[in-house]
Structure formats: C-alpha cells, structure tokens
Design a protein around this motif. Structure first.
Motif, PDB file in Angstrom:
ATOM      1  N   ASN A  12       0.801  -1.217   0.000  1.00 10.49           N
ATOM      2  CA  ASN A  12       0.000   0.000   0.000  1.00 10.49           C
ATOM      3  C   ASN A  12       0.837   1.272   0.000  1.00 10.49           C
ATOM      4  N   PHE A  13       2.145   1.128   0.257  1.00 11.43           N
ATOM      5  CA  PHE A  13       3.006   2.295   0.336  1.00 11.43           C
ATOM      6  C   PHE A  13       3.817   2.420  -0.951  1.00 11.43           C
ATOM      7  N   LYS A  14       3.573   3.497  -1.703  1.00  9.87           N
ATOM      8  CA  LYS A  14       4.251   3.693  -2.972  1.00  9.87           C
ATOM      9  C   LYS A  14       5.228   4.855  -2.858  1.00  9.87           C
ATOM     10  N   GLN A  19       6.473  12.436  -1.032  1.00  9.91           N
ATOM     11  CA  GLN A  19       6.342  13.868  -0.805  1.00  9.91           C
ATOM     12  C   GLN A  19       5.232  14.173   0.195  1.00  9.91           C
ATOM     13  N   THR A  20       4.122  13.463   0.052  1.00  9.47           N
ATOM     14  CA  THR A  20       3.022  13.651   0.997  1.00  9.47           C
ATOM     15  C   THR A  20       3.426  13.204   2.395  1.00  9.47           C
ATOM     16  N   LEU A  21       4.175  12.116   2.467  1.00  9.43           N
ATOM     17  CA  LEU A  21       4.651  11.614   3.757  1.00  9.43           C
ATOM     18  C   LEU A  21       5.505  12.659   4.470  1.00  9.43           C
ATOM     19  N   PHE A  26       6.085  16.868   8.736  1.00 11.62           N
ATOM     20  CA  PHE A  26       6.384  18.212   9.222  1.00 11.62           C
ATOM     21  C   PHE A  26       5.141  18.895   9.811  1.00 11.62           C
ATOM     22  N   THR A  27       3.964  18.503   9.347  1.00 11.27           N
ATOM     23  CA  THR A  27       2.734  19.033   9.936  1.00 11.27           C
ATOM     24  C   THR A  27       2.586  18.559  11.376  1.00 11.27           C
ATOM     25  N   ILE A  28       2.833  17.255  11.607  1.00 13.15           N
ATOM     26  CA  ILE A  28       2.785  16.707  12.965  1.00 13.15           C
ATOM     27  C   ILE A  28       3.854  17.359  13.827  1.00 13.15           C
ATOM     28  N   PHE A  29       5.051  17.520  13.269  1.00 10.22           N
ATOM     29  CA  PHE A  29       6.144  18.164  14.012  1.00 10.22           C
ATOM     30  C   PHE A  29       5.787  19.601  14.376  1.00 10.22           C
ATOM     31  N   TRP A  30       5.165  20.321  13.446  1.00 10.66           N
ATOM     32  CA  TRP A  30       4.838  21.720  13.692  1.00 10.66           C
ATOM     33  C   TRP A  30       3.881  21.873  14.868  1.00 10.66           C
ATOM     34  N   PRO A 121      -5.885  11.990   9.311  1.00 13.54           N
ATOM     35  CA  PRO A 121      -5.750  11.135   8.123  1.00 13.54           C
ATOM     36  C   PRO A 121      -4.362  11.200   7.484  1.00 13.54           C
ATOM     37  N   VAL A 122      -3.358  10.752   8.215  1.00  9.36           N
ATOM     38  CA  VAL A 122      -1.998  10.700   7.668  1.00  9.36           C
ATOM     39  C   VAL A 122      -1.442   9.299   7.895  1.00  9.36           C
ATOM     40  N   HIS A 123      -0.375   8.989   7.192  1.00  6.59           N
ATOM     41  CA  HIS A 123       0.244   7.679   7.293  1.00  6.59           C
ATOM     42  C   HIS A 123       0.857   7.478   8.677  1.00  6.59           C
ATOM     43  N   PRO A 124       0.796   6.279   9.244  1.00  5.48           N
ATOM     44  CA  PRO A 124       1.409   6.035  10.560  1.00  5.48           C
ATOM     45  C   PRO A 124       2.890   6.390  10.605  1.00  5.48           C
ATOM     46  N   LEU A 125       3.599   6.196   9.491  1.00  7.54           N
ATOM     47  CA  LEU A 125       5.012   6.544   9.458  1.00  7.54           C
ATOM     48  C   LEU A 125       5.203   8.049   9.614  1.00  7.54           C
ATOM     49  N   ALA A 126       4.284   8.836   9.062  1.00  6.45           N
ATOM     50  CA  ALA A 126       4.356  10.293   9.217  1.00  6.45           C
ATOM     51  C   ALA A 126       4.138  10.694  10.674  1.00  6.45           C
TER      52      ALA A 126
END
Length: 275
Positions: A12-14, A19-21, A26-30, A121-126
């Motif tokens: 599922n991870f391409k 780029q979205t990841l 950085f959104t979570i970090f911010w 709604p973001v990837h767990p890795l993000a």
C-alpha cells in the motif's frame, strides 16, 4: 480505540507518496513545535544540569588525576577534552528519549488528546517521524547548550563542523525514535522511570562517554558495541578531536540504520495503537 490504517510498509506504500509523507511529518512536528517554542528556556536549562555535573565531577575533579594519553586514543590535552564530545552524546540521548517519552505519555494518559492525533488522516510513518522530529529538536536544543560550554573550555571549533552535527542529529533521531515507541507502550509515568533506570542510566556510563571502548576486554567490548550511544560518542569524539583520516565512518551507517529501523517499528506501533 484501534487505529484502522494500512501497515507502515508494504504494497500500500508507494514511492509516489513520499512527498506527501514528508509534508505530513512536518505538519505533525509543527504541532509539537508550537508547544516546544514556549518552553525553550525550560528545556535547555533542565537538560544542561546533568552534563554540567558530569563535566565538573569527571572533567575537573577526576580528570585532574588522569594524564592525557593514559588509555585514551588520540591526542588530548586533558581528560576534560576527551569527555566533552561524550557529554554532547549523553545530552542528546537523555533529552531526546525522556522528553519524547514524557510528551507522548502525558498526551495519552493525562490530557487525553492523543486520540485526536490517531484520527488525523496521515500515514502512521508520518506520525512517528513527526513525533521523532520533535524529539530531535529537544535533543539539539540542549546539546547545542553543551556544545557552547565545550567551546568555552576548549576553543575547539570542530564542535560545529558539519560531520559533528550530522552525527548529533542521527543520535537524537535514534533516541527520539526509541522514546516514541516507549511513550506509545507505557501504561504509567512509573513505567517511564523503569525504562530510564534500566536503559538510559546504564547506557550513560557504558556508552563510551567516559572511556575508550578499544581498551576494554573482548567480552565487555561486545556489550558496549551493542549500544547506540557508543557509536554516537565515538563518532562525535572523532569528529571533534581526530583528523578526518582517522574518523570511524562505520558510525554513520549504523546510527542511520538504527534510526530507520526504529521509525518502521514506531510506524507499526502507531498503526496498531489502542487508546
């Protein structure tokens, strides 16, 4: 609540989602940075206490009885010069791990706003990378304070060279990544203390911060070289005090692989998190 999302790796991870990841990370970090920036003085000052005590006790106290070159690899003017890079590594480990763990644990167990993060709604890795970056920032802020202390005592500007800073960032990433995983799994603040007592404190003294691991017996070398702090201490000391030709380049890929492995593990934990 069970986080129902795709696994952090697999079909599922391409690569096109990379780029979205990064943007999501950085959104979570911010979100964490907005809180961190209001506590800069508190974070830096609290994280400097232990390194300064070690510098005073071992660098100026015990160090006065240790001759340069007595079991120490490299050319050092005194023992203080030998341990200062290790103090930077120690600071990066302690603040990155403890700060990240307490931050996540507090959100999960006390403020109870962690579920909101799991619904984003973001990837767990993000999610993992974003939290890890916040831990890296905590570690860097305190480590840079120790670096300023080192510059005052040694006038060695190699503490600011790019190779030194690269190893420092990797060290912070490893221990912040570990802090994310522990923060997601602990059930109470007392459990955080157990991890600190059985992992961080022993590693502080066994991670080549105060000694040269090359002088140890083979059996002890095996144990010491299993610790990530060892590679951070060795790499930082070499970057600050040794010529580039003697730099242990193996430290970089080892720390990088550890950081990546912890990121994948942390993403997996995020994808199965229950709160």
């Amino acid at each position: 609540m069970v986080r129902s999302r795709s696994l952090p790796f697999g079909k599922n991870f391409k690569f096109s989602e990379f780029q979205t990841l990064i943007a999501d990370s950085f959104t979570i970090f911010w979100g964490d940075w907005l809180e961190l920036r209001t506590k800069l003085v508190q974070i830096i000052s609290s994280g400097l206490i232990s390194p300064l005590i070690y510098i005073l006790a071992f660098g100026f106290g015990l160090g006065s009885s240790i001759k340069p070159g007595s079991g120490l690899s490299g050319d050092y003017n005194n023992y203080l010069e030998f341990i200062l890079p290790g103090m930077v590594a120690l600071s990066s480990m302690t603040v990155s791990f403890v700060g990240t763990t307490f931050s996540i644990c507090g959100d999960r167990l006390f403020t109870k706003n962690f579920e909101e993060l799991l619904l984003v709604p973001v990837h767990p890795l993000a999610l993992h990378i974003g939290k890890m970056l916040a831990g890296v920032m905590r570690g860097l802020m305190t480590s840079l304070g120790v670096i300023l202390v080192a510059l005052v005592f040694t006038r060695n500007w190699n503490f600011l060279n790019p190779l030194f800073l690269l190893i420092l960032v990797l060290s912070c990433a490893v221990f912040a990544g570990l802090g994310v995983i522990v923060g997601l799994n602990v059930k109470s603040l007392e459990s955080v203390g157990l991890y600190n007592n059985f992992i961080i404190i022993p590693m502080s003294f066994l991670g080549a911060t105060f000694f040269d691991p090359a002088t140890l017996p083979t059996a002890l070398k095996f144990v010491v070289y299993l610790l990530p702090l060892t590679y951070a201490s060795i790499g930082l000391r070499a970057a600050a005090c040794l010529p580039l030709s003697q730099f242990p380049w193996y430290c970089l890929p080892i720390l990088l692989v550890m950081a990546i492995a912890l990121s994948l593990w942390g993403a997996y934990v995020f994808s199965h998190q229950q709160d």
